[in-house]
Scaffold this active site. Structure first.
Site, PDB file in Angstrom:
ATOM      1  N   LYS A   1       0.737  -1.005  -0.027  1.00 25.49           N
ATOM      2  CA  LYS A   1      -0.038  -0.009  -0.034  1.00 25.49           C
ATOM      3  C   LYS A   1       0.921   1.207  -0.068  1.00 25.49           C
ATOM      4  O   LYS A   1       1.331   1.587   0.969  1.00 25.49           O
ATOM      5  CB  LYS A   1      -0.813  -0.144   1.152  1.00 25.49           C
ATOM      6  CG  LYS A   1      -2.182   0.696   1.241  1.00 25.49           C
ATOM      7  CD  LYS A   1      -2.133   2.085   1.266  1.00 25.49           C
ATOM      8  CE  LYS A   1      -1.885   2.922   2.404  1.00 25.49           C
ATOM      9  NZ  LYS A   1      -1.599   4.295   1.944  1.00 25.49           N
TER      10      LYS A   1
ATOM     11  N   GLY B   1       7.063   5.063   8.049  1.00 22.42           N
ATOM     12  CA  GLY B   1       6.402   6.344   8.014  1.00 22.42           C
ATOM     13  C   GLY B   1       6.461   7.006   9.210  1.00 22.42           C
ATOM     14  O   GLY B   1       7.718   6.785  10.186  1.00 22.42           O
ATOM     15  N   SER B   2       5.317   7.667   9.929  1.00 22.14           N
ATOM     16  CA  SER B   2       5.646   8.386  11.113  1.00 22.14           C
ATOM     17  C   SER B   2       5.399   7.515  12.388  1.00 22.14           C
ATOM     18  O   SER B   2       5.076   6.677  12.201  1.00 22.14           O
ATOM     19  CB  SER B   2       4.422   9.514  11.133  1.00 22.14           C
ATOM     20  OG  SER B   2       3.370   8.908  10.865  1.00 22.14           O
ATOM     21  N   THR B   3       6.139   8.082  13.150  1.00 18.82           N
ATOM     22  CA  THR B   3       6.125   7.494  14.648  1.00 18.82           C
ATOM     23  C   THR B   3       4.595   7.275  14.932  1.00 18.82           C
ATOM     24  O   THR B   3       4.344   6.317  15.813  1.00 18.82           O
ATOM     25  CB  THR B   3       7.035   8.248  15.740  1.00 18.82           C
ATOM     26  OG1 THR B   3       8.451   8.252  15.242  1.00 18.82           O
ATOM     27  CG2 THR B   3       7.015   7.919  16.919  1.00 18.82           C
ATOM     28  N   GLU B   4       3.854   8.298  14.740  1.00 19.32           N
ATOM     29  CA  GLU B   4       2.483   8.436  15.440  1.00 19.32           C
ATOM     30  C   GLU B   4       1.834   7.255  14.776  1.00 19.32           C
ATOM     31  O   GLU B   4       1.252   6.461  15.524  1.00 19.32           O
ATOM     32  CB  GLU B   4       1.960   9.848  14.732  1.00 19.32           C
ATOM     33  CG  GLU B   4       0.638   9.949  15.234  1.00 19.32           C
ATOM     34  CD  GLU B   4      -0.235  11.320  14.338  1.00 19.32           C
ATOM     35  OE1 GLU B   4       0.735  12.039  13.992  1.00 19.32           O
ATOM     36  OE2 GLU B   4      -1.289  11.393  14.656  1.00 19.32           O
TER      37      GLU B   4
ATOM     38  N   GLY C   1       3.309   4.713  13.366  1.00 16.81           N
ATOM     39  CA  GLY C   1       3.884   3.330  13.803  1.00 16.81           C
ATOM     40  C   GLY C   1       3.548   2.939  14.979  1.00 16.81           C
ATOM     41  O   GLY C   1       3.032   1.744  15.101  1.00 16.81           O
TER      42      GLY C   1
ATOM     43  N   GLU D   1      10.054   1.427  10.528  1.00 17.92           N
ATOM     44  CA  GLU D   1      11.013   2.439  10.141  1.00 17.92           C
ATOM     45  C   GLU D   1      10.266   3.921  10.323  1.00 17.92           C
ATOM     46  O   GLU D   1       9.470   4.261   9.351  1.00 17.92           O
ATOM     47  CB  GLU D   1      11.715   2.484   8.787  1.00 17.92           C
ATOM     48  CG  GLU D   1      12.269   0.922   8.732  1.00 17.92           C
ATOM     49  CD  GLU D   1      13.735   0.856   9.113  1.00 17.92           C
ATOM     50  OE1 GLU D   1      13.935   1.889   9.762  1.00 17.92           O
ATOM     51  OE2 GLU D   1      14.088  -0.309   9.159  1.00 17.92           O
TER      52      GLU D   1
ATOM     53  N   CYS E   1      13.843  10.844   6.303  1.00 13.46           N
ATOM     54  CA  CYS E   1      13.994  10.445   7.659  1.00 13.46           C
ATOM     55  C   CYS E   1      15.248  10.615   8.309  1.00 13.46           C
ATOM     56  O   CYS E   1      15.517  10.681   9.414  1.00 13.46           O
ATOM     57  CB  CYS E   1      13.326   9.179   7.814  1.00 13.46           C
ATOM     58  SG  CYS E   1      14.241   7.886   6.703  1.00 13.46           S
TER      59      CYS E   1
ATOM     60  N   GLU F   1      10.419  16.402  14.767  1.00 17.55           N
ATOM     61  CA  GLU F   1      10.857  16.266  13.447  1.00 17.55           C
ATOM     62  C   GLU F   1       9.998  16.753  12.470  1.00 17.55           C
ATOM     63  O   GLU F   1       8.984  17.158  12.465  1.00 17.55           O
ATOM     64  CB  GLU F   1      10.342  14.650  12.917  1.00 17.55           C
ATOM     65  CG  GLU F   1      10.928  14.532  11.320  1.00 17.55           C
ATOM     66  CD  GLU F   1      10.546  13.219  11.012  1.00 17.55           C
ATOM     67  OE1 GLU F   1       9.310  12.664  11.085  1.00 17.55           O
ATOM     68  OE2 GLU F   1      11.234  12.418  10.364  1.00 17.55           O
TER      69      GLU F   1
HETATM   70  P1  NAP Z   1       2.583   8.611   7.388  1.00 21.43           P
HETATM   71  O1  NAP Z   1       1.527   9.373   7.647  1.00 21.43           O
HETATM   72  O2  NAP Z   1       2.926   7.802   8.852  1.00 21.43           O
HETATM   73  O3  NAP Z   1       2.216   7.596   6.464  1.00 21.43           O
HETATM   74  C1  NAP Z   1       3.003   6.481   5.999  1.00 21.43           C
HETATM   75  C2  NAP Z   1       2.066   5.457   5.414  1.00 21.43           C
HETATM   76  O4  NAP Z   1       1.245   4.775   6.367  1.00 21.43           O
HETATM   77  C3  NAP Z   1       1.242   5.938   4.287  1.00 21.43           C
HETATM   78  O5  NAP Z   1       1.255   5.028   3.220  1.00 21.43           O
HETATM   79  C4  NAP Z   1      -0.156   6.138   5.094  1.00 21.43           C
HETATM   80  O6  NAP Z   1      -1.212   6.115   3.985  1.00 21.43           O
HETATM   81  C5  NAP Z   1      -0.153   4.807   6.038  1.00 21.43           C
HETATM   82  N1  NAP Z   1      -1.316   5.109   6.886  1.00 21.43           N
HETATM   83  C6  NAP Z   1      -1.647   6.318   7.613  1.00 21.43           C
HETATM   84  N2  NAP Z   1      -2.368   5.911   8.636  1.00 21.43           N
HETATM   85  C7  NAP Z   1      -2.311   4.444   8.976  1.00 21.43           C
HETATM   86  C8  NAP Z   1      -3.175   3.634   9.524  1.00 21.43           C
HETATM   87  N3  NAP Z   1      -3.805   4.030  10.399  1.00 21.43           N
HETATM   88  N4  NAP Z   1      -2.714   2.098   9.297  1.00 21.43           N
HETATM   89  C9  NAP Z   1      -2.016   1.824   8.355  1.00 21.43           C
HETATM   90  N5  NAP Z   1      -1.451   2.628   7.525  1.00 21.43           N
HETATM   91  C10 NAP Z   1      -1.380   4.069   7.682  1.00 21.43           C
HETATM   92  O7  NAP Z   1       3.902   9.071   6.897  1.00 21.43           O
HETATM   93  P2  NAP Z   1       4.106   9.933   6.088  1.00 21.43           P
HETATM   94  O8  NAP Z   1       3.393  11.313   6.368  1.00 21.43           O
HETATM   95  O9  NAP Z   1       3.766   9.324   4.502  1.00 21.43           O
HETATM   96  O10 NAP Z   1       5.597  10.215   5.766  1.00 21.43           O
HETATM   97  C11 NAP Z   1       6.506  10.864   6.785  1.00 21.43           C
HETATM   98  C12 NAP Z   1       7.119  10.233   7.826  1.00 21.43           C
HETATM   99  O11 NAP Z   1       7.537   9.142   7.494  1.00 21.43           O
HETATM  100  C13 NAP Z   1       8.015  11.203   8.596  1.00 21.43           C
HETATM  101  O12 NAP Z   1       7.831  10.869  10.061  1.00 21.43           O
HETATM  102  C14 NAP Z   1       9.422  10.456   8.163  1.00 21.43           C
HETATM  103  O13 NAP Z   1      10.436  10.405   9.187  1.00 21.43           O
HETATM  104  C15 NAP Z   1       9.162   9.044   8.132  1.00 21.43           C
HETATM  105  N6  NAP Z   1       9.795   8.150   7.280  1.00 21.43           N
HETATM  106  C16 NAP Z   1      10.697   7.168   7.630  1.00 21.43           C
HETATM  107  C17 NAP Z   1      11.514   6.643   6.897  1.00 21.43           C
HETATM  108  C18 NAP Z   1      12.535   5.686   7.554  1.00 21.43           C
HETATM  109  O14 NAP Z   1      13.150   4.632   6.887  1.00 21.43           O
HETATM  110  N7  NAP Z   1      12.745   5.660   8.755  1.00 21.43           N
HETATM  111  C19 NAP Z   1      11.643   6.829   5.617  1.00 21.43           C
HETATM  112  C20 NAP Z   1      10.992   7.660   5.013  1.00 21.43           C
HETATM  113  C21 NAP Z   1       9.995   8.553   5.912  1.00 21.43           C
HETATM  114  P3  NAP Z   1      -1.703   7.584   3.505  1.00 21.43           P
HETATM  115  O15 NAP Z   1      -0.884   7.754   2.298  1.00 21.43           O
HETATM  116  O16 NAP Z   1      -3.063   7.554   3.109  1.00 21.43           O
HETATM  117  O17 NAP Z   1      -1.487   8.615   4.465  1.00 21.43           O
END
Ligand code: NAP
Ligand code: MG
Length: 502
Positions: free
Chosen positions: A198, A251-254, A256, A273, A307, A404
């Site tokens: 996804k 994705g985000s810690t929240e 996660g 991650e 990230c 962040e």
């Molecule tokens: P995000 O809001 O956490 O979303 C990541 C993914 O999770 C998206 O596909 C999102 O779908 C999905 N998602 C959202 N809510 C969900 C739920 N309740 N259940 C299952 N999946 C859900 O993060 P983002 O805003 O896309 O990316 C930014 C964050 O990612 C930053 O905090 C960054 O640090 C982190 N990041 C970490 C790494 C690493 O390798 N450590 C790499 C890149 C980014 P939607 O698209 O519909 O929101």
């Protein structure tokens, strides 16, 4: 049409791809979503709507997981490791054969400059698959000398097998769309798992192209399934699904944290991650000519939507002004523009919402008494551009140093002649622990600091060294588990021990 406009127009292959009626990829077929809903994909450099994609619902998740389960038990389990290697290599070649198309889709979807997109498609796309293609034939267990009670008078053989965990659901963010997808696909396929991916709803295009190529290179139906749509809908349904064995989330810690809570029903394996706020520590003997471009890359790669971004810069007081002014000089002259323009050095942020978030942090920096060294403004006109920004302050208790931002904002602070532990303590004063770097000509200082920094990955005289072979992942709120390298196979494998009594 002007020369500039010609440069900026996507190729006919890209336009043709955008014009497709994008569907969901389930069991090797492209099908309409059960919701019939669509989401609009926007080019963040122009704010133009470039295409629409399907929004998967719970019924689609059911079908995709069932297809992945059937493929896992069926055809995929019968394909030996050598043939998995061949398939992964073909997949990698297919990505390279579509390099220009992938790069343009990444630019239009995410906004990154085209040179960076091409670099990512190769480095974290096709080469990443090639690295894991080599592992297919090297995953094996051990034989273990044992003496269980029943074996007192007999010979025994105990051996372990490494088995694939089963059906993997991969959920990825928008900041580096193709790399994020391949980072999950490659170890899943190498270990013999099947996958439902996804991608982020903001950047679904390169994942869809991967689906077309998976079919083209002969990956059996159901092994790779791609569901575009919302995290709160398809993402959440995958996380809660009892027939999914593992969640690979970036994705985000929240989110996660939410995933951990929702994944417990069948105790599925979870790797996370998550975010980062990584330190960059510069000692007074460092080579300033390397430090300045290194800091620019660390902080502003992918517009800071990275990230691993080095967003807390600690510089020894003797060279603080030289380093910070040098970085400010470079970034204040950076050309912001659409990624398809090869002269653009930095693209837009992903969305209006992200721009608003980042501008909120910049405002908070100004209000907190931090000194604004350069940048601080969003650009007028179309596109979600924000200037590369630097703040300095004497302490890092303020919000812009703690949270962040995921945008082009660098926090800087000077340090004095403390011992290494005290400098490391300040660098470690963060809820995150993903990456970090140390800059010095003294290798013993470099190695001691590398040991003291609390992060999954530390670099000396460079920042965020990324390679398929280097384990990658975070400490503290930056996540659970490691991806990449041999360790990156582990979350996709389980061990079975078998004992024979002769
Ligand atoms: P995000 O809001 O956490 O979303 C990541 C993914 O999770 C998206 O596909 C999102 O779908 C999905 N998602 C959202 N809510 C969900 C739920 N309740 N259940 C299952 N999946 C859900 O993060 P983002 O805003 O896309 O990316 C930014 C964050 O990612 C930053 O905090 C960054 O640090 C982190 N990041 C970490 C790494 C690493 O390798 N450590 C790499 C890149 C980014 P939607 O698209 O519909 O929101
Ligand atoms: Mg989000």
């Amino acid at each position: 049409m002007s020369a500039a406009a010609e440069t900026l127009a996507p190729s006919s292959a890209t336009r043709e791809f955008l014009d497709q009626d994008h569907k969901l990829f389930i069991n090797g077929r492209w099908q309409r979503s059960s919701t019939s809903e669509r989401t609009v994909v926007v080019d963040p450099a122009t704010e133009a709507q470039i295409t629409t994609t399907a929004i998967a619902g719970e019924d689609d998740v059911e079908q995709a997981v069932a297809a992945a389960r059937a493929a896992f038990k069926g055809e995929w389990s019968k394909i030996n490791s050598h043939n998995r290697t061949r398939l992964l290599l073909k997949f990698a070649d297919a990505i390279d054969a579509n390099m220009a198309l992938f790069s343009e889709l990444e630019v239009l979807d995410n906004g990154m400059p085209v040179g960076i997109a091409t670099y990512c498609v190769r480095k974290a796309g096709s080469d990443f698959l090639r690295y894991y293609a080599g592992w297919c034939t090297k995953i094996h267990g051990q034989t273990i000398p044992v003496s269980p009670m029943e074996a007192a008078n007999g010979d025994t053989l105990t051996y372990t097998r490494r088995e694939p965990v089963g059906v993997v659901a991969a959920i990825t963010p928008w900041n580096a769309p193709l790399p994020m997808a391949v980072m999950k696909l490659a170890p899943a396929l190498a270990t013999g798992c099947t996958i439902v991916l996804k991608p982020a709803e903001l950047t679904p295009l390169s994942a869809l192209l991967l689906g077309h190529l998976a079919k083209e290179v002969g990956i059996p139906d159901g092994v790779v399934n791609i569901l575009t749509g919302h995290g709160s809908q398809a993402g959440a349904a995958l996380v809660a699904h009892d027939d999914v064995n593992k969640i690979a989330f970036t994705g985000s810690t929240e989110v996660g944290r939410q995933i951990l809570q929702q994944a417990g029903g069948n105790l599925k394996k979870v790797t996370l991650e998550l975010g980062g706020k990584s330190p960059v520590v510069v000692f007074p003997d460092a080579d300033i000519q390397r430090v300045i471009p290194g800091v620019v890359r660390a902080a502003y790669f992918l517009q800071g939507q990275n990230c691993m971004a080095g967003t807390r810069l600690f510089v020894h007081q003797d060279i603080f002004d030289e380093v910070v002014n040098g970085v400010a000089d470079v970034v204040s002259r950076m050309k912001l523009g659409p990624g398809l323009d090869p002269s653009s050095e930095m693209g837009p942020l992903i969305s209006a919402q992200q721009r608003e978030t980042v501008m909120g942090y910049i405002q908070s920096g100004k209000e907190s008494g931090a000194k604004l060294i350069t940048g601080g403004e969003a650009l007028e006109g179309k596109g979600y551009f924000v200037q590369p920004t630097i703040f300095s302050h004497t302490n890092q208790d303020i919000k812009i140093a703690r949270e962040e931002i995921f945008g082009p904002v660098l926090f800087t602070q000077a340090f004095g002649d403390s011992d290494l532990q005290a400098i490391a303590d300040e660098a470690n004063r963060s809820d995150y622990g993903l990456s970090g770097s140390v800059w010095t000509r003294d290798i013993s200082v470099g190695l001691k600091m590398a040991a003291l920094i609390d992060a999954g990955q530390v670099s000396v005289n460079c920042h965020a060294a990324v390679d398929a072979a280097i384990p990658f992942g975070g400490n503290k709120l930056s996540g659970w588990g490691r991806e990449f390298g041999q360790e990156g196979l582990e979350p996709y494998l389980k061990t079975k021990a078998t004992t024979v009594l002769f």
